[in-house]
Each structure stands twice: as C-alpha cells, then as structure tokens.
Design a protein around this motif. Sequence first.
Motif, mmCIF file in Angstrom:
data_model
loop_
_atom_site.group_PDB
_atom_site.id
_atom_site.type_symbol
_atom_site.label_atom_id
_atom_site.label_comp_id
_atom_site.label_asym_id
_atom_site.label_seq_id
_atom_site.Cartn_x
_atom_site.Cartn_y
_atom_site.Cartn_z
ATOM 1 N N GLY A 41 -11.364 9.732 7.174
ATOM 2 C CA GLY A 41 -11.122 11.077 7.721
ATOM 3 C C GLY A 41 -10.113 11.106 8.859
ATOM 4 N N VAL A 52 4.070 16.023 -2.084
ATOM 5 C CA VAL A 52 3.102 14.988 -2.477
ATOM 6 C C VAL A 52 3.223 14.714 -3.967
ATOM 7 C CG1 VAL A 52 0.645 14.379 -2.552
ATOM 8 C CG2 VAL A 52 1.468 15.902 -0.773
ATOM 9 N N LYS A 84 -5.795 15.511 -1.271
ATOM 10 C CA LYS A 84 -7.120 15.873 -0.740
ATOM 11 C C LYS A 84 -7.031 16.262 0.737
ATOM 12 C CE LYS A 84 -11.564 16.269 -1.400
ATOM 13 N NZ LYS A 84 -12.575 15.209 -1.360
ATOM 14 N N TRP A 108 1.380 8.415 7.093
ATOM 15 C CA TRP A 108 0.690 7.319 6.415
ATOM 16 C C TRP A 108 -0.264 6.654 7.395
ATOM 17 C CZ3 TRP A 108 1.052 2.223 8.074
ATOM 18 C CH2 TRP A 108 2.153 1.866 8.873
ATOM 19 N N TRP A 141 0.838 -1.200 0.000
ATOM 20 C CA TRP A 141 0.000 0.000 0.000
ATOM 21 C C TRP A 141 0.878 1.257 0.000
ATOM 22 C CZ3 TRP A 141 -4.115 3.052 -0.188
ATOM 23 C CH2 TRP A 141 -4.443 3.976 0.800
ATOM 24 N N LEU A 142 2.010 1.171 0.714
ATOM 25 C CA LEU A 142 2.865 2.359 0.872
ATOM 26 C C LEU A 142 3.882 2.510 -0.258
ATOM 27 C CD1 LEU A 142 3.547 2.134 4.722
ATOM 28 C CD2 LEU A 142 1.813 3.466 3.530
#
Length: 212
Positions: A126, A152, A161, A117, A49-50
């Motif tokens: 959130g 980013v 976001k 992360w 995922w990272l």
Amino acid sequence: METEKRKKVAFSFVFPVERCLFSPRIFLRRFSRSHAEEYLELVEKNRFWLLPWMPESSKPPLLADIQRSIEFEHQESKRSQRLDMGIFRRSDGAILGRISLHSVHWGVSFSAGLGYWIDLENSGMGLMTEAVSTILAACFEDANFHRVWAGVQPLNQASRKVLEKLGFVREGLHRKELFINGKWQDQYCFSLLDEEYRQLVGTWRKKGWLER
Ligand SMILES: CC(C)(COP(=O)(O)OP(=O)(O)OC[C@H]1O[C@@H](n2cnc3c(N)ncnc32)[C@H](O)[C@@H]1OP(=O)(O)O)[C@@H](O)C(=O)NCCC(=O)NCCS
C-alpha cells in the motif's frame, strides 16, 4: 465569456528543495547528490523488476549518470517543468522508490503526467497508494493543477489497481505509445481532475492513505 483564474505556480515556491511531503509510513522529498549512491543501488537491485514496465536507458546507469540526472531534475523543477521526488521510509529514512510529475503544461492546461516505481521487496504493502495520494494532494491543493494523468500498460495490474483505488478515470487506450522492453507498448491513459480530487480526498484520509 468565463475566464480561467488559475495561476501558474513556481515549484521553487511550493516545493522548495527541503520540503518533505508526509504520509503515514513514508515521506517524499527531492533527491540531492548525497542520495545518488543509495539510489543507484536501488535501481540496480530492481532492474529486472522494472524492465517490463518502465522505459530505460540503453545502458545501466553509473553513479555519474544518477548525479547528472539529479542536477537536471533540480534545473527542471526551477523552471516548474517537472518534479521528481524520492519515496523514503519514515521509520529509518531508507529510499524505497521514486515518484515524478513530468510533461507539465501550464497555460490553458494546468496538467501533469505522473510516473512512479517502488522497490520489489516493499511492493504490495500500500505504499505507492500513499505516495500517489500524497503528491496529488500537493498538486491540487498547492500547485493549482487541473488534471493529472498517468499512462499504464494494460497488463500492469498493480499500477492500474493503484490508480483505480484512488478513483482515477480510465480515458482510453493510447496505441503503441512508449518503447519499453524492446517493443512499442499500448498505454491506458488514466486521469484525475481537481474537482474529482476534492470529492475523494475525505475518503483517502479515512482510509489512512494521507497524513491527517
Ligand atoms: C505499480 C507499483 C508502483 C505499485 O506499488 P505498490 O506499492 O505495490 O502499490 P500498492 O501496494 O499501493 O497497491 C497495489 C495494488 O495492486 C494489487 N496488485 C499487485 N499485483 C497485482 C496483480 N498482479 N494483479 C492484481 N492486483 C495486483 C495489490 O494487491 C494492491 O491492491 P490492494 O491494496 O487492493 O491489495 C509497483 O508494483 C511497481 O513499482 N511496479 C514496477 C514499476 C511500475 O510498474 N511502475 C508504474 C508504471 S505505470
């Protein structure tokens, strides 16, 4: 000539090891050696995922590496040069991720870079918005920072976001800035200034991102 009255802050004073920063669903606190095993499991579980977004060491870390890095983080925070905190769920104390202030500059800058992360299973709820707003409140209220920035990758929609929701300003593109996932990656630089924070903090509270 106007002089800047800002004073360098000792992290050991404003962020002592035992200090927890609370938001409605999580709290931030420094890792100790006793967290190393649980944190390592989380890192292993989230490796893929990272991978596209975070620089990683050449080999997957071992428990001893995590323990060493926790020691190193404590040393660096004693020098007020970086601050690394775990993101913990309030309801059961589980570790969910990590948030760090790095590249801290005092002197004429009073700035820090922000990295973060969160566990894939706990993303999209959130929680990072709470974590980032909470650490920023401490940066600007307690640690005298003037500017906090984050790099980013343009394709990292979730991270962009988070920063955009909070009101960070996109300053520009740093070309091929970090070697991530096998190649040099461009990074947008986003930043927030202390005066902007003071205008935004009321809205963050109303939105329920900060502890009241
Ligand atoms: C970036 C990251 C920390 C965000 O954490 P999070 O807890 O999911 O963040 P939040 O839930 O507070 O906010 C994410 C926002 O992005 C949105 N989002 C998520 N994926 C998206 C996508 N692919 N496209 C557009 N928006 C997206 C979510 O809907 C949410 O916005 P909303 O609150 O308006 O609905 C998390 O995705 C992560 O850890 N990613 C991997 C590591 C990483 O990228 N770290 C940052 C490096 S700069």
